[in-house]
Structures are given as C-alpha cells and as structure tokens.
Design an enzyme around this catalytic site. Structure first.
Site, mmCIF file in Angstrom:
data_model
loop_
_atom_site.group_PDB
_atom_site.id
_atom_site.type_symbol
_atom_site.label_atom_id
_atom_site.label_comp_id
_atom_site.label_asym_id
_atom_site.label_seq_id
_atom_site.Cartn_x
_atom_site.Cartn_y
_atom_site.Cartn_z
ATOM 1 N N ARG A 48 -9.756 -22.266 -34.112
ATOM 2 C CA ARG A 48 -10.741 -21.215 -34.320
ATOM 3 C C ARG A 48 -11.560 -21.475 -35.572
ATOM 4 N NH1 ARG A 48 -9.734 -14.836 -35.719
ATOM 5 N NH2 ARG A 48 -10.544 -15.457 -37.716
ATOM 6 N N CYS B 147 -14.679 -19.255 -37.905
ATOM 7 C CA CYS B 147 -15.386 -17.980 -38.068
ATOM 8 C C CYS B 147 -16.372 -18.137 -39.206
ATOM 9 C CB CYS B 147 -14.396 -16.863 -38.371
ATOM 10 S SG CYS B 147 -15.161 -15.230 -38.479
#
Length: 112
Positions: A90, A92
């Site tokens: 991930r 972000c």
C-alpha cells in the site's frame, strides 16, 4: 487476453489481464473522510465481486487523500475493512482530487 468490464469512453471500471484485476479509482459519498472511505470501500467490494476476486486477494492499494490530516481517520476505516493477515502492499499520499468535496480516492489491484 484483456477483458474490460463496464467500459465507457474515458475508462473501464475493471480491466482484467493475466489473472489480475485492475480497478479504476474509487471515491465515496459522505461529509467526512471516514464516511467517504466506508462508501468507497463498499464500491471496491462490488467491483472485486464483479471481477471474480475479493478483499483477501488484493495485491496493491494506492490511496490518495486531499489532506494528510485525514490519515488516521481513513486508516481506522481501512484497518477494520482489510481482512486480518491479508494486508496488501500500500501507498498513501496527498493529492488534489477531481472535485473539491472529495477527501479520498482508492485504486486497487487484485488477483482473480
């Protein structure tokens, strides 16, 4: 072979190739980042099902926030949604999103 699902002029909601589903960026409705994240992830669930995949098969998530001050609130919703032991790779970051009312956009890649 490439399979495109829900294809329009500008984009497809899902593109499948080589056993992998690429979902278009998802946004959600709501007044705050938590509500938008919950709605966005509900949309991700629906697209994963259409692609023949699930949360357990997510390979990568890219999350854009309009304000990194919302990071903790978004993560609270995200952490409750991701199945334990199946956290994807991930990233972000903060970005100006397509509309000023949007607080989060999530892009998912998943195995089928």
């Amino acid at each position: 072979m490439i399979e495109r699902i829900e294809t329009g002029t500008r984009m497809s909601k899902i593109v499948k190739h080589g056993g992998v589903a690429y979902l278009c960026g998802q946004v959600g409705d709501g007044a705050d980042v938590a509500a938008q994240t919950r709605d966005c992830l509900s949309r991700v669930d629906a697209l994963l099902e259409k692609a023949g995949s699930s949360r357990e098969n997510i390979l990568q998530a890219i999350i854009w926030l309009s304000d990194m001050a919302d990071f903790a609130a978004m993560n609270e919703v995200w952490d409750a949604w991701v199945p334990q032991g199946h956290a994807p790779a991930r990233a972000c970051g903060e970005a100006r999103l397509a509309r000023p009312d949007l607080k989060v956009e999530i892009i998912i890649t998943a195995a089928c």
